[in-house]
Motif scaffolding. Structure first.
Motif, PDB file in Angstrom:
ATOM      1  N   ILE A 245      18.227  12.770 -24.260  1.00 56.40           N
ATOM      2  CA  ILE A 245      16.705  12.812 -23.942  1.00 56.40           C
ATOM      3  C   ILE A 245      16.267  12.886 -22.546  1.00 56.40           C
ATOM      4  O   ILE A 245      15.687  13.802 -22.131  1.00 56.40           O
ATOM      5  CB  ILE A 245      15.880  12.003 -24.755  1.00 56.40           C
ATOM      6  N   GLU A 246      16.938  12.053 -21.645  1.00 55.75           N
ATOM      7  CA  GLU A 246      16.379  11.943 -20.156  1.00 55.75           C
ATOM      8  C   GLU A 246      16.941  13.243 -19.583  1.00 55.75           C
ATOM      9  O   GLU A 246      16.058  13.656 -18.805  1.00 55.75           O
ATOM     10  CB  GLU A 246      17.024  10.907 -19.619  1.00 55.75           C
ATOM     11  N   LEU A 247      18.190  13.466 -19.918  1.00 49.19           N
ATOM     12  CA  LEU A 247      18.643  14.805 -19.207  1.00 49.19           C
ATOM     13  C   LEU A 247      17.978  16.130 -19.504  1.00 49.19           C
ATOM     14  O   LEU A 247      17.754  17.027 -18.612  1.00 49.19           O
ATOM     15  CB  LEU A 247      20.047  15.067 -19.497  1.00 49.19           C
ATOM     16  N   GLU A 248      17.702  16.257 -20.894  1.00 49.90           N
ATOM     17  CA  GLU A 248      17.112  17.600 -21.415  1.00 49.90           C
ATOM     18  C   GLU A 248      15.612  17.663 -21.236  1.00 49.90           C
ATOM     19  O   GLU A 248      15.003  18.574 -20.583  1.00 49.90           O
ATOM     20  CB  GLU A 248      17.383  17.724 -22.868  1.00 49.90           C
ATOM     21  N   ARG A 249      14.829  16.672 -21.666  1.00 52.96           N
ATOM     22  CA  ARG A 249      13.405  16.747 -21.685  1.00 52.96           C
ATOM     23  C   ARG A 249      12.944  17.932 -22.183  1.00 52.96           C
ATOM     24  O   ARG A 249      12.096  18.516 -21.454  1.00 52.96           O
ATOM     25  CB  ARG A 249      13.202  16.422 -20.079  1.00 52.96           C
ATOM     26  N   SER A 250      13.587  18.577 -23.129  1.00 51.28           N
ATOM     27  CA  SER A 250      13.259  19.968 -23.839  1.00 51.28           C
ATOM     28  C   SER A 250      11.808  19.960 -24.237  1.00 51.28           C
ATOM     29  O   SER A 250      11.163  20.870 -24.391  1.00 51.28           O
ATOM     30  CB  SER A 250      14.182  20.149 -24.691  1.00 51.28           C
ATOM     31  N   PHE A 251      11.114  18.845 -24.554  1.00 50.69           N
ATOM     32  CA  PHE A 251       9.734  18.655 -25.177  1.00 50.69           C
ATOM     33  C   PHE A 251       8.549  18.972 -23.942  1.00 50.69           C
ATOM     34  O   PHE A 251       7.505  19.099 -24.254  1.00 50.69           O
ATOM     35  CB  PHE A 251       9.478  17.305 -25.992  1.00 50.69           C
ATOM     36  N   LYS A 252       9.059  19.041 -22.810  1.00 46.13           N
ATOM     37  CA  LYS A 252       8.151  19.420 -21.605  1.00 46.13           C
ATOM     38  C   LYS A 252       8.058  21.014 -21.506  1.00 46.13           C
ATOM     39  O   LYS A 252       7.324  21.573 -20.681  1.00 46.13           O
ATOM     40  CB  LYS A 252       8.756  19.042 -20.449  1.00 46.13           C
ATOM     41  N   SER A 253       8.709  21.612 -22.369  1.00 50.20           N
ATOM     42  CA  SER A 253       8.784  23.056 -22.469  1.00 50.20           C
ATOM     43  C   SER A 253       7.205  23.772 -22.622  1.00 50.20           C
ATOM     44  O   SER A 253       6.715  23.132 -23.558  1.00 50.20           O
ATOM     45  CB  SER A 253      10.072  23.724 -23.524  1.00 50.20           C
TER      46      SER A 253
ATOM     47  N   MET B 290       4.497  23.019 -25.549  1.00 48.06           N
ATOM     48  CA  MET B 290       3.299  22.678 -25.267  1.00 48.06           C
ATOM     49  C   MET B 290       2.008  23.587 -25.760  1.00 48.06           C
ATOM     50  O   MET B 290       1.011  23.321 -26.397  1.00 48.06           O
ATOM     51  CB  MET B 290       3.114  22.261 -23.575  1.00 48.06           C
ATOM     52  N   GLU B 291       2.476  24.851 -25.600  1.00 51.93           N
ATOM     53  CA  GLU B 291       1.390  25.845 -26.039  1.00 51.93           C
ATOM     54  C   GLU B 291       1.467  25.831 -27.487  1.00 51.93           C
ATOM     55  O   GLU B 291       0.144  25.906 -28.071  1.00 51.93           O
ATOM     56  CB  GLU B 291       2.061  27.184 -25.402  1.00 51.93           C
ATOM     57  N   PHE B 292       2.276  25.851 -28.313  1.00 48.74           N
ATOM     58  CA  PHE B 292       2.376  25.593 -29.650  1.00 48.74           C
ATOM     59  C   PHE B 292       1.391  24.332 -30.120  1.00 48.74           C
ATOM     60  O   PHE B 292       0.461  24.666 -30.910  1.00 48.74           O
ATOM     61  CB  PHE B 292       3.667  25.388 -30.177  1.00 48.74           C
ATOM     62  N   CYS B 293       1.600  23.197 -29.234  1.00 56.05           N
ATOM     63  CA  CYS B 293       0.926  22.104 -29.813  1.00 56.05           C
ATOM     64  C   CYS B 293      -0.622  22.427 -29.614  1.00 56.05           C
ATOM     65  O   CYS B 293      -1.488  21.806 -30.235  1.00 56.05           O
ATOM     66  CB  CYS B 293       1.389  20.779 -29.094  1.00 56.05           C
ATOM     67  N   LYS B 294      -0.949  22.869 -28.428  1.00 58.39           N
ATOM     68  CA  LYS B 294      -2.366  23.194 -28.068  1.00 58.39           C
ATOM     69  C   LYS B 294      -2.928  24.064 -29.087  1.00 58.39           C
ATOM     70  O   LYS B 294      -4.123  23.856 -29.495  1.00 58.39           O
ATOM     71  CB  LYS B 294      -2.532  23.848 -26.618  1.00 58.39           C
ATOM     72  N   ASN B 295      -2.142  25.075 -29.425  1.00 58.23           N
ATOM     73  CA  ASN B 295      -2.668  26.149 -30.355  1.00 58.23           C
ATOM     74  C   ASN B 295      -2.960  25.696 -31.791  1.00 58.23           C
ATOM     75  O   ASN B 295      -3.600  26.370 -32.630  1.00 58.23           O
ATOM     76  CB  ASN B 295      -1.987  27.317 -30.447  1.00 58.23           C
ATOM     77  N   ASN B 296      -2.169  24.688 -32.410  1.00 58.24           N
ATOM     78  CA  ASN B 296      -1.957  23.904 -33.427  1.00 58.24           C
ATOM     79  C   ASN B 296      -2.649  22.543 -33.790  1.00 58.24           C
ATOM     80  O   ASN B 296      -2.123  21.979 -34.735  1.00 58.24           O
ATOM     81  CB  ASN B 296      -1.034  24.249 -34.229  1.00 58.24           C
ATOM     82  N   LYS B 297      -3.403  22.198 -32.707  1.00 57.65           N
ATOM     83  CA  LYS B 297      -3.700  20.710 -32.746  1.00 57.65           C
ATOM     84  C   LYS B 297      -4.401  20.585 -33.906  1.00 57.65           C
ATOM     85  O   LYS B 297      -5.418  21.045 -34.372  1.00 57.65           O
ATOM     86  CB  LYS B 297      -4.779  20.594 -31.645  1.00 57.65           C
ATOM     87  N   ASN B 298      -3.703  19.339 -34.720  1.00 56.37           N
ATOM     88  CA  ASN B 298      -4.214  18.678 -36.002  1.00 56.37           C
ATOM     89  C   ASN B 298      -4.204  19.681 -37.019  1.00 56.37           C
ATOM     90  O   ASN B 298      -4.812  19.483 -38.274  1.00 56.37           O
ATOM     91  CB  ASN B 298      -5.734  18.348 -35.745  1.00 56.37           C
TER      92      ASN B 298
END
Length: 197
Positions: free
Chosen positions: A147-155, A159-167
């Motif tokens: 997790i520390e090496l990849e940090r793929s969730f910073k992609s 992030m764009e997906f989460c913003k567009n589909n919040k809640n």
């Protein structure tokens, strides 16, 4: 070298496959059966027990390193134990409620010489199971390093997906209860019925 068994030889992820082919000498491809049930798992373990002693002997393997609680570990660890080889086990002492992972993991731990565990609770559990304290080392979870090496969730795409589909969405995972008398299909159907309500 590394023996890739179970799902590993069939993984289609290109990056993963390339990394394996560059760094690993494949010695065995023990595929999972198409239908995974207790009978086919037992037969796969039997095939492993038939193959692994010769692999250990012919390659002069004196130490093996295994991780976790997959059933594919059993034939290799049993073979190594009978051939008096050293066994290093990562992630012993853990508990997965409702799964046969526990007795597999604990069996592997009991046959192992050195233990690398994720935390103090798991270390204490192994010691209570009779393992010698100076053979059990608390090293943390190996997944945290990834997790520390990849940090793929910073992609940005995530992030764009989460913003567009919040809640508007929910992620649900199901870990099948392999030690249950209820089939995995019934377990998932129950989860779907619950979510629909």
């Amino acid at each position: 070298f590394i023996l890739a068994t179970g799902d590993h030889p069939s993984i289609s992820d290109k990056d993963y496959s390339d990394a394996l082919s560059e760094n690993i000498n494949f010695k065995l491809d023990l595929d999972l059966p198409e239908k995974v049930d207790n009978i086919s798992i037992t037969k796969a373990i039997s095939r492993g027990l038939n193959s692994f002693p010769d692999i250990i002997e012919s390659n002069n393997i004196d130490i093996i390193i295994v991780l976790g609680d997959r059933y594919e570990l059993l034939p290799f660890v049993i073979s190594a134990r009978f051939l008096d080889r050293h066994i290093v086990h990562f992630h012993g002492g853990e508990v997965t409620k409702g799964a046969f992972d526990d007795w597999i993991r604990h069996s592997v731990s009991k046959m192992s010489n050195i233990h690398f565990v994720a935390n103090e609770t798991y270390r204490d559990r192994l010691i209570k199971m009779g393992e010698t304290p100076n053979t059990v080392f608390e090293v943390g979870s190996l997944a945290l390093d990834d997790i520390e090496l990849e940090r793929s969730f910073k992609s940005s795409s995530v992030m764009e997906f989460c913003k567009n589909n919040k809640n508007e969405f929910i992620l649900v995972t199901q870990h099948p209860e392999t030690s249950s008398n209820i089939s995995i299909q019934e377990q998932i159907s129950g989860l779907i019925r619950f979510l629909n309500k």
